[in-house]
Design a protein around this motif. Sequence first.
Motif, short mmCIF file in Angstrom:
data_model
loop_
_atom_site.label_atom_id
_atom_site.label_comp_id
_atom_site.label_asym_id
_atom_site.label_seq_id
_atom_site.Cartn_x
_atom_site.Cartn_y
_atom_site.Cartn_z
N VAL A 98 -37.69 9.44 -29.81
CA VAL A 98 -38.13 9.69 -28.44
C VAL A 98 -39.25 8.69 -28.20
O VAL A 98 -40.13 8.53 -29.04
CB VAL A 98 -38.64 11.14 -28.26
CG1 VAL A 98 -39.19 11.35 -26.87
CG2 VAL A 98 -37.52 12.13 -28.57
N ALA A 99 -39.23 7.98 -27.07
CA ALA A 99 -40.23 6.95 -26.76
C ALA A 99 -40.32 5.94 -27.90
O ALA A 99 -41.40 5.65 -28.42
CB ALA A 99 -41.59 7.59 -26.46
N MET A 100 -39.17 5.40 -28.27
CA MET A 100 -39.06 4.52 -29.43
C MET A 100 -40.03 3.35 -29.38
O MET A 100 -40.74 3.09 -30.35
CB MET A 100 -37.62 4.02 -29.60
CG MET A 100 -37.45 3.16 -30.83
SD MET A 100 -35.74 2.94 -31.41
CE MET A 100 -34.85 2.46 -29.97
N SER A 101 -40.08 2.63 -28.27
CA SER A 101 -40.93 1.44 -28.21
C SER A 101 -42.41 1.82 -28.31
O SER A 101 -43.22 1.04 -28.85
CB SER A 101 -40.67 0.65 -26.92
OG SER A 101 -40.95 1.45 -25.79
N HIS A 108 -36.76 20.13 -30.69
CA HIS A 108 -37.92 20.90 -30.24
C HIS A 108 -38.88 20.00 -29.50
O HIS A 108 -39.08 18.84 -29.87
CB HIS A 108 -38.63 21.55 -31.45
CG HIS A 108 -37.77 22.54 -32.15
ND1 HIS A 108 -37.57 23.81 -31.67
CD2 HIS A 108 -37.04 22.45 -33.28
CE1 HIS A 108 -36.75 24.46 -32.47
NE2 HIS A 108 -36.41 23.65 -33.46
N PRO A 109 -39.54 20.51 -28.46
CA PRO A 109 -40.52 19.71 -27.72
C PRO A 109 -41.61 19.18 -28.65
O PRO A 109 -42.07 19.89 -29.55
CB PRO A 109 -41.10 20.70 -26.71
CG PRO A 109 -40.06 21.77 -26.57
CD PRO A 109 -39.40 21.87 -27.92
N GLY A 110 -41.97 17.93 -28.45
CA GLY A 110 -43.01 17.31 -29.25
C GLY A 110 -42.52 16.51 -30.44
O GLY A 110 -43.26 15.69 -30.98
N LEU A 111 -41.27 16.72 -30.86
CA LEU A 111 -40.73 15.90 -31.94
C LEU A 111 -40.49 14.49 -31.44
O LEU A 111 -39.94 14.29 -30.35
CB LEU A 111 -39.43 16.49 -32.49
CG LEU A 111 -39.57 17.77 -33.30
CD1 LEU A 111 -38.20 18.33 -33.65
CD2 LEU A 111 -40.38 17.51 -34.56
N LEU A 112 -40.92 13.50 -32.21
CA LEU A 112 -40.82 12.10 -31.81
C LEU A 112 -39.74 11.34 -32.57
O LEU A 112 -39.28 10.30 -32.11
CB LEU A 112 -42.16 11.41 -32.01
CG LEU A 112 -43.33 12.01 -31.23
CD1 LEU A 112 -44.63 11.33 -31.64
CD2 LEU A 112 -43.08 11.88 -29.74
N ALA A 113 -39.35 11.83 -33.75
CA ALA A 113 -38.33 11.14 -34.53
C ALA A 113 -37.62 12.12 -35.45
O ALA A 113 -38.16 13.18 -35.80
CB ALA A 113 -38.96 10.02 -35.36
N GLU A 114 -36.41 11.74 -35.81
CA GLU A 114 -35.62 12.49 -36.77
C GLU A 114 -34.86 11.45 -37.59
O GLU A 114 -34.40 10.45 -37.05
CB GLU A 114 -34.64 13.41 -36.04
CG GLU A 114 -33.78 14.24 -36.95
CD GLU A 114 -33.00 15.31 -36.19
OE1 GLU A 114 -31.96 15.73 -36.72
OE2 GLU A 114 -33.43 15.74 -35.10
N VAL A 115 -34.74 11.68 -38.88
CA VAL A 115 -34.04 10.73 -39.74
C VAL A 115 -33.05 11.47 -40.63
O VAL A 115 -33.36 12.52 -41.18
CB VAL A 115 -35.03 9.87 -40.57
CG1 VAL A 115 -35.81 10.71 -41.55
CG2 VAL A 115 -34.31 8.74 -41.28
N LYS A 116 -31.83 10.93 -40.69
CA LYS A 116 -30.83 11.45 -41.61
C LYS A 116 -30.39 10.30 -42.50
O LYS A 116 -30.56 9.12 -42.13
CB LYS A 116 -29.64 12.06 -40.88
CG LYS A 116 -28.76 11.05 -40.17
CD LYS A 116 -27.56 11.73 -39.56
CE LYS A 116 -26.55 10.68 -39.09
NZ LYS A 116 -25.24 11.25 -38.88
N CYS A 117 -29.84 10.62 -43.66
CA CYS A 117 -29.45 9.52 -44.55
C CYS A 117 -28.32 9.94 -45.47
O CYS A 117 -27.97 11.11 -45.58
CB CYS A 117 -30.65 9.03 -45.35
SG CYS A 117 -31.22 10.17 -46.61
N VAL A 118 -27.79 8.92 -46.13
CA VAL A 118 -26.81 9.10 -47.19
C VAL A 118 -27.39 8.41 -48.42
O VAL A 118 -27.84 7.27 -48.34
CB VAL A 118 -25.44 8.47 -46.81
CG1 VAL A 118 -24.46 8.57 -47.97
CG2 VAL A 118 -24.88 9.09 -45.54
#
Length: 179
Positions: free
Chosen positions: A129-132, A163-173
């Motif tokens: 969210v708001a990446m830049s 959820h409100p306020g979360l700025l990033a999420e990361v998943k991986c293999v």
Amino acid sequence: MNSAFDLSCECVGVMPTIEVQDYISTMPVRDDLPDSRAPVSQVGTAEQMNREIIIPDEMREIVSRAGYAPAVKVGETIYVVGQVGRTLDLEVIEDPREQFRAMWENLRIVLNAAGCTFDDVVEMTSYHVAMSKHMNVFREAKNDVFPKGTYAWTRIGVSELAHPGLLAEVKCVAVKRQH
């Protein structure tokens, strides 16, 4: 009809149609799986079908609340669900730098429970969210713990997360290395 597109359209028009049921009946049947008509190449071996659900002790609360596993191990491959920057009480951390650090710590906890480290990650996708606005801080937090240049990484900007306020999420293999 000079173009390749026109020619391919003509070919499609004369191709024979095949009924799905006829196609399925010609597929090899797997005797080791009940009522299976899937092609052998798409089913995989019995070892590949064995799945281990990875639930670190620290994440039992989220599993009971949300109903999903933090990771699933199939063979030596670990599929880690999206991790975010929350406290162990599942509260969103407001400070971006601390939120990202907590996210990487949560990912480390899941990988560790599967017998892996960041060095075992082969593919990662992050959602922002708001990446830049936050990417520099995100990268600093990532570079503090994650090895550079050892995995494929896709970054995706999104309008919101779970959820409100979360700025990033990361998943991986990750693929567990033989030591």
